[in-house]
Design a protein around this motif. Structure first.
Motif, PDB file in Angstrom:
ATOM      1  N   LYS A 115      33.475  43.739  40.312  1.00 42.38           N
ATOM      2  CA  LYS A 115      33.860  42.332  40.449  1.00 42.38           C
ATOM      3  C   LYS A 115      34.710  41.868  39.259  1.00 42.38           C
ATOM      4  O   LYS A 115      35.771  41.267  39.428  1.00 42.38           O
ATOM      5  CB  LYS A 115      32.598  41.457  40.570  1.00 42.38           C
ATOM      6  N   THR A 116      34.224  42.165  38.058  1.00 40.93           N
ATOM      7  CA  THR A 116      34.970  41.780  36.853  1.00 40.93           C
ATOM      8  C   THR A 116      36.313  42.499  36.809  1.00 40.93           C
ATOM      9  O   THR A 116      37.343  41.907  36.454  1.00 40.93           O
ATOM     10  CB  THR A 116      34.124  42.103  35.595  1.00 40.93           C
ATOM     11  N   THR A 117      36.298  43.762  37.203  1.00 40.21           N
ATOM     12  CA  THR A 117      37.539  44.536  37.230  1.00 40.21           C
ATOM     13  C   THR A 117      38.567  43.866  38.148  1.00 40.21           C
ATOM     14  O   THR A 117      39.744  43.721  37.785  1.00 40.21           O
ATOM     15  CB  THR A 117      37.249  45.976  37.714  1.00 40.21           C
TER      16      THR A 117
ATOM     17  N   MET B  63      35.917  34.207  31.544  1.00 38.86           N
ATOM     18  CA  MET B  63      35.335  35.533  31.359  1.00 38.86           C
ATOM     19  C   MET B  63      33.821  35.509  31.557  1.00 38.86           C
ATOM     20  O   MET B  63      33.164  34.510  31.307  1.00 38.86           O
ATOM     21  CB  MET B  63      35.678  36.075  29.967  1.00 38.86           C
ATOM     22  N   GLN B  64      33.310  36.649  31.975  1.00 40.05           N
ATOM     23  CA  GLN B  64      31.867  36.771  32.166  1.00 40.05           C
ATOM     24  C   GLN B  64      31.137  36.500  30.851  1.00 40.05           C
ATOM     25  O   GLN B  64      30.107  35.837  30.821  1.00 40.05           O
ATOM     26  CB  GLN B  64      31.543  38.174  32.694  1.00 40.05           C
ATOM     27  N   GLU B  65      31.686  37.007  29.752  1.00 38.37           N
ATOM     28  CA  GLU B  65      31.069  36.809  28.438  1.00 38.37           C
ATOM     29  C   GLU B  65      31.860  35.755  27.655  1.00 38.37           C
ATOM     30  O   GLU B  65      32.924  36.047  27.132  1.00 38.37           O
ATOM     31  CB  GLU B  65      31.062  38.125  27.654  1.00 38.37           C
TER      32      GLU B  65
ATOM     33  N   LEU C  88      36.851  32.789  38.200  1.00 40.05           N
ATOM     34  CA  LEU C  88      35.607  32.412  37.527  1.00 40.05           C
ATOM     35  C   LEU C  88      34.610  33.562  37.632  1.00 40.05           C
ATOM     36  O   LEU C  88      34.114  33.869  38.720  1.00 40.05           O
ATOM     37  CB  LEU C  88      35.031  31.152  38.177  1.00 40.05           C
ATOM     38  N   ASP C  89      34.340  34.199  36.503  1.00 44.55           N
ATOM     39  CA  ASP C  89      33.445  35.356  36.498  1.00 44.55           C
ATOM     40  C   ASP C  89      32.026  34.905  36.159  1.00 44.55           C
ATOM     41  O   ASP C  89      31.715  34.614  35.005  1.00 44.55           O
ATOM     42  CB  ASP C  89      33.939  36.405  35.492  1.00 44.55           C
ATOM     43  N   GLU C  90      31.202  34.821  37.165  1.00 42.97           N
ATOM     44  CA  GLU C  90      29.804  34.389  37.035  1.00 42.97           C
ATOM     45  C   GLU C  90      29.652  33.056  36.290  1.00 42.97           C
ATOM     46  O   GLU C  90      28.956  32.965  35.282  1.00 42.97           O
ATOM     47  CB  GLU C  90      28.971  35.497  36.371  1.00 42.97           C
ATOM     48  N   PRO C  91      30.273  32.004  36.809  1.00 48.46           N
ATOM     49  CA  PRO C  91      30.211  30.706  36.119  1.00 48.46           C
ATOM     50  C   PRO C  91      28.818  30.098  36.096  1.00 48.46           C
ATOM     51  O   PRO C  91      28.556  29.203  35.303  1.00 48.46           O
ATOM     52  CB  PRO C  91      31.171  29.832  36.933  1.00 48.46           C
TER      53      PRO C  91
HETATM   54 MG   LIG Z   1      30.990  41.642  35.975  1.00 47.23          MG
END
Ligand SMILES: [Mg+2]
Ligand SMILES: Nc1ncnc2c1ncn2[C@@H]1O[C@H](COP(=O)(O)OP(=O)(O)O)[C@@H](O)[C@H]1O
Length: 221
Positions: free
Chosen positions: A44-46, A90-92, A167-170
């Motif tokens: 997903k992030t990729t 970003m996720q982080e 939006l990565d895991e908002p």
């Molecule tokens: Mg991810």
């Protein structure tokens, strides 16, 4: 922007066994909310990094295919040209915060776009108000919780008003009440003709999306 078009995309990290995407095509148009779901490690992030061109411009691998915004191929644009139009949460959030205070953090993106100081102040107020987080404005970024950092990075993207939000895991680390606020912000963005991709590991938002990419069900043999 009216369309974000992905054509015949394949990607594999160097030295990895498996392809994360294989001949993947997808079209997103104004007002689309695209939920990206899939198990941990499914890519997903990729995918989001590919959609904003961080892959292959910064992170390398075996990359084939094309992504275009309207008629323009992202390959022909630089990251600084792309980022204000296609913005990544970003996720982080740690990797996305650079300044001592929240206000400085939020001023950075619009300053880069040479927006005048009065308007910058307005944009900061507006972004924080939309997310119901005005109370964070004068705090030190280092003192924030994980969830608060996510909110600040989200506010920072709102100050840019990009055409595409990635939006990565908002919702990760966000309280129940804040989840509702963020959901409403996302729905309003879609109503104002933005394109939103939302990685939603816990499937909080999948039902509200009008398109779905399930990373576990892509054909990547
Ligand atoms: Mg991810
Ligand atoms: N920079 C990288 N280099 C090599 N492999 C990576 C890199 N980033 C992620 N991966 C691998 O690619 C796969 C997909 O990762 P990721 O996109 O982070 O998945 P998700 O966001 O769905 O959890 C995982 O197997 C992960 O270990």
């Amino acid at each position: 922007m009216n369309q974000l078009q992905v054509r015949n995309l394949s990607f594999k990290y160097f030295n990895a066994q498996k392809w994360i995407l294989k001949d993947f095509s997808f079209l997103a148009e104004n007002g689309d909310i695209v939920a990206v779901k899939g198990s941990s490690g499914s890519g997903k992030t990729t995918l989001l990094n590919i959609l904003c061109s961080v892959i292959p411009k910064v992170i390398k691998g075996e990359f084939n295919g094309q992504i275009s915004v309207d008629a323009e191929d992202l390959e022909n644009l630089s990251l600084p040209q792309i980022a204000p139009t296609i913005s990544l949460l970003m996720q982080e959030p740690e990797y996305q915060l650079f300044f001592p205070t929240v206000e400085q953090e939020l001023a950075f993106a619009p300053e880069n776009l040479k927006i005048n100081p009065r308007q910058i102040q307005q944009k900061i107020s507006q972004a924080l108000a939309e997310l119901n987080t005005e109370s964070l404005r004068y705090l030190q970024t280092a003192s924030l919780s994980y969830g608060q950092k996510k909110l600040v990075t989200f506010a920072s993207i709102l100050t840019l008003s990009p055409d595409v939000f990635l939006l990565d895991e908002p919702f990760a680390g966000i309280s129940k009440e804040m989840i509702q606020t963020i959901k409403n912000v996302i729905l309003e963005l879609a109503q104002s003709e933005k394109i939103i991709f939302i990685v939603d590991h816990s499937e909080i938002f999948v039902k509200s999306a009008n398109k779905l990419i399930d990373m576990d069900r892509l054909n990547v043999t």
